[in-house]
Scaffold this motif. Sequence first.
Motif, PDB file in Angstrom:
ATOM      1  N   THR A  25      42.972  55.120  36.500  1.00 23.26           N
ATOM      2  CA  THR A  25      42.204  54.004  35.933  1.00 23.26           C
ATOM      3  C   THR A  25      42.965  53.373  34.767  1.00 23.26           C
ATOM      4  O   THR A  25      42.976  52.145  34.612  1.00 23.26           O
ATOM      5  CB  THR A  25      40.827  54.489  35.443  1.00 23.26           C
ATOM      6  N   ASN A  58      41.934  49.090  45.294  1.00 27.43           N
ATOM      7  CA  ASN A  58      42.616  49.077  44.006  1.00 27.43           C
ATOM      8  C   ASN A  58      43.125  47.692  43.619  1.00 27.43           C
ATOM      9  O   ASN A  58      43.212  47.361  42.435  1.00 27.43           O
ATOM     10  CB  ASN A  58      43.768  50.079  44.015  1.00 27.43           C
ATOM     11  N   GLY A  61      40.316  46.193  42.045  1.00 30.75           N
ATOM     12  CA  GLY A  61      40.164  46.757  40.708  1.00 30.75           C
ATOM     13  C   GLY A  61      41.064  46.065  39.699  1.00 30.75           C
ATOM     14  O   GLY A  61      40.654  45.788  38.557  1.00 30.75           O
ATOM     15  N   ASP A  91      38.483  53.718  41.263  1.00 28.26           N
ATOM     16  CA  ASP A  91      38.885  52.846  40.157  1.00 28.26           C
ATOM     17  C   ASP A  91      38.267  51.456  40.266  1.00 28.26           C
ATOM     18  O   ASP A  91      37.995  50.809  39.246  1.00 28.26           O
ATOM     19  CB  ASP A  91      40.415  52.740  40.100  1.00 28.26           C
ATOM     20  N   PHE A  92      38.046  50.999  41.495  1.00 26.03           N
ATOM     21  CA  PHE A  92      37.332  49.726  41.661  1.00 26.03           C
ATOM     22  C   PHE A  92      35.924  49.849  41.087  1.00 26.03           C
ATOM     23  O   PHE A  92      35.463  48.983  40.338  1.00 26.03           O
ATOM     24  CB  PHE A  92      37.259  49.329  43.141  1.00 26.03           C
ATOM     25  N   ASN A  95      35.782  49.864  37.283  1.00 30.72           N
ATOM     26  CA  ASN A  95      36.016  48.555  36.685  1.00 30.72           C
ATOM     27  C   ASN A  95      34.913  47.559  37.013  1.00 30.72           C
ATOM     28  O   ASN A  95      34.685  46.600  36.270  1.00 30.72           O
ATOM     29  CB  ASN A  95      37.386  48.025  37.110  1.00 30.72           C
TER      30      ASN A  95
END
Length: 517
Positions: A25, A58, A61, A91-92, A95
Amino acid sequence: MKLFSKEQIYEGDKLTTERQKISSTELMERAGTQIFNWMHMRMQGAQVPIHVFCGIGNNGGDGLVLARHLITHGYNVVTYIVNCSDKRTKDFLLNYDHIKNVTKKWPTMLSCKSDFEDVVIGVDDIIVDAVFGIGLNRPPNTWVQELFQKFRDSKAFTLSIDIPSGLYTDKAVEDSKAVVHANYTLSFQSPKLVFFLPETAKYTSQWEALDIGIDRDYLMQTETEVELISKHEVLPIYKPRQKFAHKGDFGHVLMLGGSYGKIGAVNLASRAALGSGCGLVTAYVPKCGYQSLQTAIPEVMVITDEDETNISNIQFEIEPTVIGVGVGLGTSEKTAKAFEAFLKQNKSPLVIDADALNLLSKKKALLKLLPEQSILTPHPKELERLVGAWSDDFEKLKKVKAFSKKYNVIVLIKGAHSITVYNEKLYVNTTGNPGMATAGSGDVLTGIISGLVAQAYEPLAATIFGVYLHGKAADISLEDYGYQSLIASHIVATIGEAYIDLFKQPEQPQEEEKQNK
């Protein structure tokens, strides 16, 4: 510059998080912030509507990180989630939560065509494409393709993150409508090979590599299949001259070619060989070329064949350092026989172009007679005759690598980004321009490469360096002649300036600019 494969990029990301003791991240935050910095430096707070389209992986993200920074810096931003699957990366999701904490205007969810039919994108707006990244392995859904069409129809400036969505890193595109057509692509750490191939380069007009802090040891130590060649890469190849050097130190090129009406090809190649720095050049031509060459190029020696109009019996007593063969040669029956006889007794390194390549294609058994690391410089049709037809650029590269490995030769694939191929390695050139699409520019390249081999450059280095100098000379000539009026002789005339440019320092800001700063 190394061009990393998709697998190497993933490995680099993984090692970076481990060695720098950061999370994936945090690495995503770093990447998205770099994109924001690039945009912020250019926009300086301008209130142009910015439409950020994020996928659910990603790449999406990264887009969400960018959108969050744009929002917190007061930009006019609308964020969209292209909800094309049930699979969302960790990680998407993190965020996605972060962006909801900085704005009351949450991202608009798009799940079908009806969700974006009323979305208005003006011609003066900016689209940020963060839908798909390098992990894409299948065509986008139909409604996503229609979204991409909306991008194109808007004619708005489109900025892609890392790679235009819908474009693969390692295979051809099935449908051009399924790919975003980017005006600019910000590629993480290094560009992608597809930015330089004829069939896929059209999907991004310009690109720039952003440093996101991938582990330096990994970048330095990892061997890549592809390298991008610019001034930085060719400077270490350059061989400086010593004070007491003489012409015998820089080799003797024999330029073998020409036929009635095509002596000009030998003229250009011979002049280019001299311009590249070799010590001596002898042209071997049919008798019809004697007077014109002796008159036009006093620095070049001439040997004539016994035939008036074609080369028919190759005999010479000199011992050349390298032989450039094929320019203007013709493919008559007697020339073909003479060429075969020549190959059977030749011991000199070869640079092979034009009709010599066509003669090899007609009788492929002759390929086994080529000296190791001979240099072949085909244009697309000549290449097809050598290796066979291909369905796309990736198959072409595969065929050329196999051909290079089988015969232990260096093959130059000519094009807007000429690619030097030796075994499994590719070297992509960055110099040159469309003005080089003119008669004789290939003959000049043959001369330059031959001249470098004569000066004791290794064949691979001579090819890489020669292609760079050839393109740079044309770029310099372009300033005076433009695309349409550039001719091969102009390229010959500016080879010296291409050498000088190797050592030019970047221009410093004007005094007034310095004072303002």
